[in-house]
Each structure stands twice: as structure tokens, then as C-alpha cells.
Design a protein around this motif. Structure first.
Motif, PDB file in Angstrom:
ATOM      1  N   VAL A   7       0.855  -1.189   0.000  1.00 13.85           N
ATOM      2  CA  VAL A   7       0.000   0.000   0.000  1.00 13.85           C
ATOM      3  C   VAL A   7       0.888   1.236   0.000  1.00 13.85           C
ATOM      4  O   VAL A   7       1.763   1.375   0.853  1.00 13.85           O
ATOM      5  N   SER A   8       0.666   2.125  -0.941  1.00 15.17           N
ATOM      6  CA  SER A   8       1.494   3.337  -0.982  1.00 15.17           C
ATOM      7  C   SER A   8       1.042   4.286   0.116  1.00 15.17           C
ATOM      8  O   SER A   8      -0.098   4.244   0.590  1.00 15.17           O
ATOM      9  N   ASP A   9       1.956   5.148   0.527  1.00 17.26           N
ATOM     10  CA  ASP A   9       1.664   6.108   1.582  1.00 17.26           C
ATOM     11  C   ASP A   9       0.531   7.052   1.153  1.00 17.26           C
ATOM     12  O   ASP A   9      -0.345   7.378   1.953  1.00 17.26           O
ATOM     13  N   GLU A  10       0.520   7.457  -0.128  1.00 14.64           N
ATOM     14  CA  GLU A  10      -0.541   8.361  -0.594  1.00 14.64           C
ATOM     15  C   GLU A  10      -1.901   7.672  -0.514  1.00 14.64           C
ATOM     16  O   GLU A  10      -2.878   8.252  -0.028  1.00 14.64           O
ATOM     17  N   ASP A  11      -1.977   6.436  -1.012  1.00 12.45           N
ATOM     18  CA  ASP A  11      -3.246   5.703  -0.982  1.00 12.45           C
ATOM     19  C   ASP A  11      -3.717   5.512   0.454  1.00 12.45           C
ATOM     20  O   ASP A  11      -4.898   5.645   0.768  1.00 12.45           O
ATOM     21  N   LEU A  12      -2.773   5.200   1.338  1.00  7.05           N
ATOM     22  CA  LEU A  12      -3.150   4.951   2.723  1.00  7.05           C
ATOM     23  C   LEU A  12      -3.663   6.219   3.392  1.00  7.05           C
ATOM     24  O   LEU A  12      -4.688   6.192   4.099  1.00  7.05           O
ATOM     25  N   ALA A  23      -4.168  11.459  11.870  1.00  6.60           N
ATOM     26  CA  ALA A  23      -3.197  11.171  10.812  1.00  6.60           C
ATOM     27  C   ALA A  23      -2.529   9.818  11.037  1.00  6.60           C
ATOM     28  O   ALA A  23      -2.476   9.300  12.148  1.00  6.60           O
ATOM     29  N   LEU A  25       0.515   7.546  11.606  1.00  3.61           N
ATOM     30  CA  LEU A  25       1.879   7.676  12.136  1.00  3.61           C
ATOM     31  C   LEU A  25       2.789   6.585  11.588  1.00  3.61           C
ATOM     32  O   LEU A  25       3.989   6.761  11.469  1.00  3.61           O
ATOM     33  N   SER A  26       2.196   5.447  11.268  1.00  5.19           N
ATOM     34  CA  SER A  26       3.007   4.311  10.857  1.00  5.19           C
ATOM     35  C   SER A  26       2.095   3.227  10.324  1.00  5.19           C
ATOM     36  O   SER A  26       0.925   3.130  10.718  1.00  5.19           O
ATOM     37  N   CYS A  27       2.601   2.420   9.417  1.00  2.00           N
ATOM     38  CA  CYS A  27       1.828   1.285   8.907  1.00  2.00           C
ATOM     39  C   CYS A  27       2.815   0.222   8.477  1.00  2.00           C
ATOM     40  O   CYS A  27       3.572   0.426   7.531  1.00  2.00           O
ATOM     41  N   LYS A  28       2.829  -0.881   9.198  1.00  2.00           N
ATOM     42  CA  LYS A  28       3.815  -1.919   8.912  1.00  2.00           C
ATOM     43  C   LYS A  28       3.122  -3.237   8.632  1.00  2.00           C
ATOM     44  O   LYS A  28       2.255  -3.665   9.402  1.00  2.00           O
ATOM     45  N   LEU A  40      -0.180  -3.407  10.798  1.00  2.00           N
ATOM     46  CA  LEU A  40      -0.374  -2.719  12.065  1.00  2.00           C
ATOM     47  C   LEU A  40      -0.305  -1.228  11.752  1.00  2.00           C
ATOM     48  O   LEU A  40       0.746  -0.704  11.388  1.00  2.00           O
ATOM     49  N   VAL A  42      -0.718   2.535  12.938  1.00  2.00           N
ATOM     50  CA  VAL A  42      -0.737   3.414  14.108  1.00  2.00           C
ATOM     51  C   VAL A  42      -1.169   4.803  13.637  1.00  2.00           C
ATOM     52  O   VAL A  42      -0.553   5.376  12.739  1.00  2.00           O
ATOM     53  N   GLU A  44      -2.969   8.745  15.039  1.00  2.00           N
ATOM     54  CA  GLU A  44      -2.922   9.600  16.232  1.00  2.00           C
ATOM     55  C   GLU A  44      -3.849   9.088  17.325  1.00  2.00           C
ATOM     56  O   GLU A  44      -3.693   9.454  18.487  1.00  2.00           O
ATOM     57  N   ILE A  49      -5.618  -2.509  13.313  1.00  2.00           N
ATOM     58  CA  ILE A  49      -5.204  -3.469  12.292  1.00  2.00           C
ATOM     59  C   ILE A  49      -5.936  -3.129  10.995  1.00  2.00           C
ATOM     60  O   ILE A  49      -7.155  -2.970  10.977  1.00  2.00           O
TER      61      ILE A  49
END
Lengths: 332, 332
Positions: A7-12, A23, A25-28, A40, A42, A44, A49
Motif C-alpha cells: 500500500v502506498s503512503d498516498e493511498d493509505l 493522521a 503515524l506508521s503502517c507496517k 499494524l 498506528v 494519532e 489493524i
């Protein structure tokens, strides 16, 4: 482990902006769930999940799965709750796939199953079965007798690549199951895949159940049989009667098992072992070259099947057959 | 993606009990880091990253890596900080492996690199190079000229399995690099692996750098060359001069590059392309059957090498050669 979709950061960011989650913070990508892509996420607001449903999960089944999770949350069963966007909708699309954000469930699944885990599992499974009694949606079990025949037909020609004689063993077992499979046990929604990696504990306390993507309507006692296979055998293949006794005893404290259910358990265990043997066999024979995911060993479930074939009643499992009556079942 | 070591809940709880982090709420293997096992660990204090160092990371190098991360944190470079246990020790052992908990860095790495990412990368890389100027520990770069020869010797016989003529290409390139490799450029600690998946952004703002496990002492400008290769080529192999210009211009705003460094850049780019081509070639030829991890494509770096072989000076990169003097380097 499985992360299939990147998943790209823009799409997410655009996706998460539809929720009241603040917003990203993280997506792993996480090494959990074999069928879908799990992350996972994260925000704000904290951890969540994010699941993207890959092709093995059918789109038309998703309302059932999400409805079930919502029902369980209302009933107080600790499990992930689908999070709705600001428009009230939980099931969306991301990267061309159905996608949902669910609440984060604290806990870890037990890498080494101890008897106390089985005791708590039994109670939680029974509570799950009671909680779904008034859930009105239904989904037939595609992996019951008819589905087993279909799977066998797809794998029969090459079954002996995995174990010599496996084809004949499976054909005979399917005939036996066809002849002895129970017909009138109590039914309801079952989890159908309650392996240790789907049950979380915080310290020594069960903290929740996850992964309802095989849930379906079937005999409630069949869910018990699946758990016996998944939780009560050691790595060397030996049956741990202590674990099975605790599982059953704690289940029965919450939801009593009828005489018919107890008598059917050996056959339900055989059927459950056959079901996982067949899916693992199919996955083993059809693993793509260079796949990221190591398929699970079918032979583990062949051993379990052979154990159950050697039993004639619950007493052969060293399980206290509380009613004291001789078993009417004769699965041999 | 890589999770090599399975950590049991009991082992993890005992491990985390040595820290002031409260109880473990969750620990999930994450699909990040190719060399080590990484877990997103959530405790009562919040999210952390737990890393178990697998065999490719040498134990004797760990004090350098952890010392570097601590130094960077003191200098205000956003990067993971090793967390010490109650005894003041950060480097411990878990499941028979060196293990460390580091702070959680918010952000996502860019799946689609945009020019603005490269601009911020340039500035962050220069700030990193300034921040390590007074770091006193050193670690030689095992993957410089001498190491490349060793890697080539291990792969030469089978190099043409990956691309016809690759063996000859590599042999000639190593000779050329040997003849032209710079000797007197400014040195310092470099990241040496600053690919997009090691640089996090929150929205459009760079939020930190991770994965210092290839850091070593070498020419600072070599780090720039590694980033040009990793960030400034498109998927189709084409060189994106806009990205490279932004990367260099923003680097030079923070840390000016000398004439000698600018002139050496084409050779440093060739060396960097050769380095990643050689490691990818080795990993490709030596991938274990049934491995979970798909090795990276060596041919991508062969294409980059060929591009750099076709250049004669910075001007061939369409990069403004700010001094206006003709390049003294002639890498052809």
C-alpha cells in the motif's frame, strides 16, 4: 506470514482520511494471517489493524464476517471490532481490494501451548457459541463433507507425492466419514479455524479471539473437534489428554455437551483432521514456485487422522465420559 | 520482509521485564529489514521496535551500531534510539541472539519516490554526515573495493546465469574501479544503505532514518552516490535527473561538496552500482530453496552500472556543475 499487497503512503493517507482516526503515524505489514494482507496501523488515535482481503476471501462473504465481529463485540466477546468511517461504513476498498480497519486487540498467541491455555480456550469457545445463538446471518461451511470430496478430487492424483498411500487413505476415510458423519447435532456459527495463532493471551489470561474469516454455520461440537486437533497434540505427534480434558471440561462448564455430541466427537475429530489434511495437501501440491509463504505440513494432520482412526470412543482419548454410559459410537 | 526467529511469549515477557516498559501488550513480526528479525512491540508505555540480530550481522559490530544510534539521538538526528534496561544495558540476548529494543519512529517509507522526497533526503543525508563528525568509534567498510573482489570471486563462475556476459562486465569494471577509485576524499561514518525503505516521512516531511546496520567509515560522497542509485532511477531503469539535482542541491546547502568530491561522483556511482550488483548477484545465486525472502534483482543494478559507465562527468547526469570548471574526471 503474509503481506501480499503493498500500500502506498498516498493511498493509505487518503483511505484513513475517511475515518475519525487522525493522521497516520506508521503502517507496517505484519507476519500474521495467511489468507489476507495485514498491517499494524498506528494513527494519532492509537494502534489498529488494517486488513486487505486477498482473493481467497470472497467479497460476498465479507458482510457475514464483519456482521459477526460486530455482533460479538455487542455480546462482550473480546475480538476485533470493525471501525466505521465518518459515513458509517466499515467495509471499503483500498488498492483494488476490499479493506477494513479493525480495533487492536492486546495480547500474544501462545507459541508453546500449555494446559492452562487449553482450559481457557474451552471456556472462550463455549462463550463464543452462546454469543452467536441470536446472530441471524448465516454462511454454509464450504469445507464440510461435500467440499472435502471436491478438494480430494483436485489432489488425489498427486497425493502420494506427500505420503505413500495417502490417496487410498483419504478415499477410504471420506467413505467412512460419509457413512458416519452426524446429522442432528446442535448447530450454530462456529469459528472453524481457532488455532493457537488466533487466540491471544495477556500473560496467562486469554484476552481475545481473532480471524473470523472461516466462520460458518455447522455443528458446534465440530468447532470443539477442530480445537482438539489444533491444541491438544504435541510437536512429536503425541496426543496430550490433559490438554483435551481441560479444554472439554471448561467448555462444558459454560455450554454442556449432549450425549449425542460427546459420542460424535471422535468422528468430528476425524472429519476435522481430514479437512485440514485436505487443504494442506492442496496448498502443498499447488504452492507457487518462489512463494513467500511456506505451506503447512499436510503430514502433521495425517498423523492426527491416524490417531483418531485408532480410537473407538471418548474413553480412548482418556477423557472422562461423565455420563458413565457406554459410548454408542463405534468409529472404527 | 523477514522474520526469522520466533519468540515465545514466555521468553519475551521475561526479556521485557528487564526494562521499565511495563507489561507486553502485543508483539508482531513486521515485514521490514532483510537482515534481522524485527517486531513491533507494544508495551504499556507505547510502541517500540524489537530487533533480533541474525547471523549476517556480526556481534562484534553491534557496539558500533548502537553507539552510533545513541550519538545520532544526542545530535538531534531523528532515528531509533536503543532503550536501556534497568541495569543501563541496551544490548541483551533473546532466543540465543543479540537483541535490542529501540524507540518507535513514526512515519512511512515512500513507495513511490517523488522529487520532493529526494530534496529532503539530500538535506537529511548531509545533516547525518555533519552529526557523525565527532563520533569516535570506527568500522571499516567491508563492502568496498577489496570486498567487491572477494564477492566477485565467489560468484564469477555462475554470474552468466543471471545475465550473459556479466562475468566479463564485472571483471572489467573491477579493474576500472581499481584504477580510478578516489583515495583522498573527505571520510566519515556513512549510512551505506539509505534506500527508500530506510527513510520515513510523515505526510510530505522526512521524519527519520532507520537501519544503521551497514554504517561504516568511508568517503562521505560515496553515501551520496549510493542514494543517487537508490532514489534517482525509475522502475523502467531511466535516470531521473530532476531527482538527482534536488538530492545534490539540498545536500550541498548543508554540507558543500568539494571539487574533488564532485569530480569523483561518477566513479563513486559506478562503485556503488557494482557493490549492490555484487551482493544481489551473490544472494541470487545462493538463495536457499523455499526461502521466505525473494532476493532482489541483480539486473536492476547492472542497468544502473551501465548508465554510469556511459557518463564522463557530472554534466552527463544533467546536473549543474556549479563551479563552472570542466570536470577533471574521465571515467570512460
Amino acid at each position: 506470514m503474509a503481506v501480499y499487497t503493498e500500500v502506498s503512503d498516498e493511498d493509505l493517507s487518503a483511505f484513513v482520511a475517511q475515518y475519525d482516526l487522525g493522521a497516520v503515524l506508521s503502517c507496517k505489514g505484519i507476519a500474521e494471517g495467511v489468507e489476507n494482507s495485514n498491517f499494524l496501523l498506528v494513527t494519532e488515535r492509537g494502534p489498529y489493524i488494517l486488513t486487505l482481503y486477498e482473493k481467497r476471501t470472497k467479497r460476498e462473504d465479507l458482510p457475514f464476517f464483519l456482521g459477526l465481529m460486530e455482533h460479538l463485540a455487542v455480546k462482550g466477546v473480546a475480538s476485533p471490532l470493525p471501525v466505521a468511517g465518518r459515513d458509517g461504513v466499515a467495509l471499503r476498498e483500498l488498492c483494488g481490494r476490499p479493506a477494513v480497519i479493525v480495533t487492536f486487540l492486546a495480547g500474544m498467541w501462545p507459541r508453546r501451548v500449555q494446559p492452562m491455555h487449553c482450559a481457557q480456550l474451552g471456556e472462550a469457545l463455549a462463550r463464543l457459541h452462546l454469543a452467536v445463538a441470536d446472530f441471524t446471518m448465516t454462511r454454509p461451511n464450504a469445507l464440510s463433507l461435500k467440499g472435502w470430496h471436491e478438494l480430494f478430487a483436485k489432489s488425489a492424483d498427486r497425493a502420494d507425492e506427500v505420503a505413500v498411500g495417502l490417496r487410498d487413505t483419504l478415499r477410504a476415510e471420506l467413505d467412512a466419514l460419509e457413512a458416519h458423519w452426524p446429522t442432528d447435532l446442535p448447530t450454530g456459527v462456529i469459528h472453524a479455524d481457532l488455532f493457537p495463532d488466533n487466540v491471544f493471551f495477556r500473560g496467562e489470561t486469554l484476552s481475545g479471539l481473532i480471524d473470523f474469516y472461516f466462520a460458518c454455520n455447522d455443528f458446534l461440537a465440530y468447532d470443539v473437534a477442530i480445537c482438539i486437533n489444533a491444541w491438544c497434540f504435541e510437536i512429536d505427534g503425541s496426543f496430550n489428554a490433559t490438554k483435551a480434558r481441560l479444554l472439554l471440561a471448561n467448555y462444558r462448564k459454560v455450554r454442556p455437551l449432549s450425549r449425542a455430541e460427546l459420542d460424535a466427537l471422535p468422528w468430528l475429530c476425524r472429519g476435522s483432521a481430514t479437512r485440514f489434511l485436505l487443504t494442506r495437501l492442496y496448498d502443498w501440491l499447488n504452492r507457487p514456485p518462489g512463494a513467500f509463504v511456506q505451506p503447512k505440513d499436510p503430514v502433521e494432520y495425517l498423523r492426527k487422522l491416524r490417531f483418531h482412526q485408532s480410537t473407538r470412543s471418548l474413553r480412548d482419548y482418556f477423557i472422562d465420559d461423565e455420563d458413565g454410559t457406554a459410548s454408542a459410537a463405534d468409529p472404527a
